[in-house]
Design an enzyme around this catalytic site. Sequence first.
Site, PDB file in Angstrom:
ATOM      1  N   GLU A 177      43.657  41.515  28.231  1.00  0.00           N
ATOM      2  CA  GLU A 177      43.280  40.440  29.161  1.00  0.00           C
ATOM      3  C   GLU A 177      42.123  39.586  28.645  1.00  0.00           C
ATOM      4  OE1 GLU A 177      42.193  41.780  33.119  1.00  0.00           O
ATOM      5  OE2 GLU A 177      41.806  39.746  33.800  1.00  0.00           O
ATOM      6  N   LYS A 219      47.715  39.694  29.570  1.00  0.00           N
ATOM      7  CA  LYS A 219      47.291  39.200  30.890  1.00  0.00           C
ATOM      8  C   LYS A 219      46.342  38.021  30.684  1.00  0.00           C
ATOM      9  CE  LYS A 219      44.957  40.710  35.125  1.00  0.00           C
ATOM     10  NZ  LYS A 219      44.858  41.781  36.117  1.00  0.00           N
TER      11      LYS A 219
HETATM   12  P1  13P Z   1      42.194  38.199  39.794  1.00  0.00           P
HETATM   13  O1  13P Z   1      43.683  37.976  39.944  1.00  0.00           O
HETATM   14  O2  13P Z   1      41.470  38.255  41.116  1.00  0.00           O
HETATM   15  O3  13P Z   1      41.578  37.286  38.783  1.00  0.00           O
HETATM   16  O4  13P Z   1      42.023  39.671  39.239  1.00  0.00           O
HETATM   17  C1  13P Z   1      42.815  40.085  38.219  1.00  0.00           C
HETATM   18  C2  13P Z   1      42.059  41.012  37.366  1.00  0.00           C
HETATM   19  O5  13P Z   1      42.475  42.130  37.147  1.00  0.00           O
HETATM   20  C3  13P Z   1      40.804  40.548  36.773  1.00  0.00           C
HETATM   21  O6  13P Z   1      40.421  41.413  35.762  1.00  0.00           O
END
Ligand code: 13P
Length: 343
Positions: A177, A219
């Site tokens: 991510e 992600k």
């Molecule tokens: P959000 O969808 O609220 O951004 O959270 C996703 C997430 O896992 C952030 O690390």
Amino acid sequence: MSINELARVAAAMVAPGKGILAADESTGTIEKRFKSIDVENLEENRRAYRDMLFTTKGLSDHIAGVILYDETLRQRSADGTPFAELLAKNGVIPGIKVDAGTKDMALCPVEKITEGLDGLAKRCAEYVKLGAKFAKWRAVITIGKDIPSAACIGANAHALARYAAICQAGGLVPIVEPEVLMDGGHDIDRCQEVTEWSLREVFAALADQRVAFEHMVLKPSMVISGKECSKQAGVQEVAERTLACLKRTVPAAVPGIAFLSGGQSDEVATAHLDAMNRAGGAPWRLSFSYGRALQHPSLLAWKGSSANVAAAQRALAHRARMNGLATSGRYSTELEKEWGRAA
Ligand code: 13P
């Protein structure tokens, strides 16, 4: 977990019609969410809130996996069943946030580096024993005057790649991510430029660390205008820019891309995902791994009271269903209203 098992889990995390519920807020982050509904940040309240989310009837219809926080993975549902076991029994894959959060980056004012590599292999082994099948690590890239720096982009890409390699070696599918924050007055061009730069570096680092693209889920944030930008790009433009950016940077061997919501409103996050899937032609599955955009209406309905559990669960099921439709480009504002009323 065998190599085949890693591939199977990665594919299941982005199965058609499904996405991931990010419920891995750290104790500090959940405090902010609880403050908004005037609920005290106590362990029992955190447990009760997650219990409400995870016991939602039909959760697995549109939720393939849930990302848990360390404390949550060790907690139990009201009937004594560990959360990981409860989820697995209901056809939902348990996952775990393994990063130790973002810290100020040395010599790079304003910028953040994600920590948590020390001892990670050992922690992964314990998480596997506790039932986790996948993991998450979030890197944060901030856009501002003269930033991001190459130092920040490079160090975060390297950490993501080291994390992903450790997870795959330890039997967990890594969610990679790299989040480009939407805070700031920058326009969508700048967001696209930074997102492309960051993703290029991330995939180069993943390849250097021998990470199997087939056994991971990306992600990313979407390519959108900065929150304070005076000219906000519309849904179609966000979808086109995001797809263009991903096609330039993400190998087709990656089975799926599950977006974060990053502060977008619930319905806008759904509309963006839907528009991308309507466009079609992507080599990966395009899905969601939303935290706020899935939980927000549910949190507001819950308000910390057991009397509101049923209403809060209906709110979560509704958002999951709408995002499930968006994974195949079948979402509409009409369905949003129709099903929203029914919920
Ligand atoms: P959000 O969808 O609220 O951004 O959270 C996703 C997430 O896992 C952030 O690390």
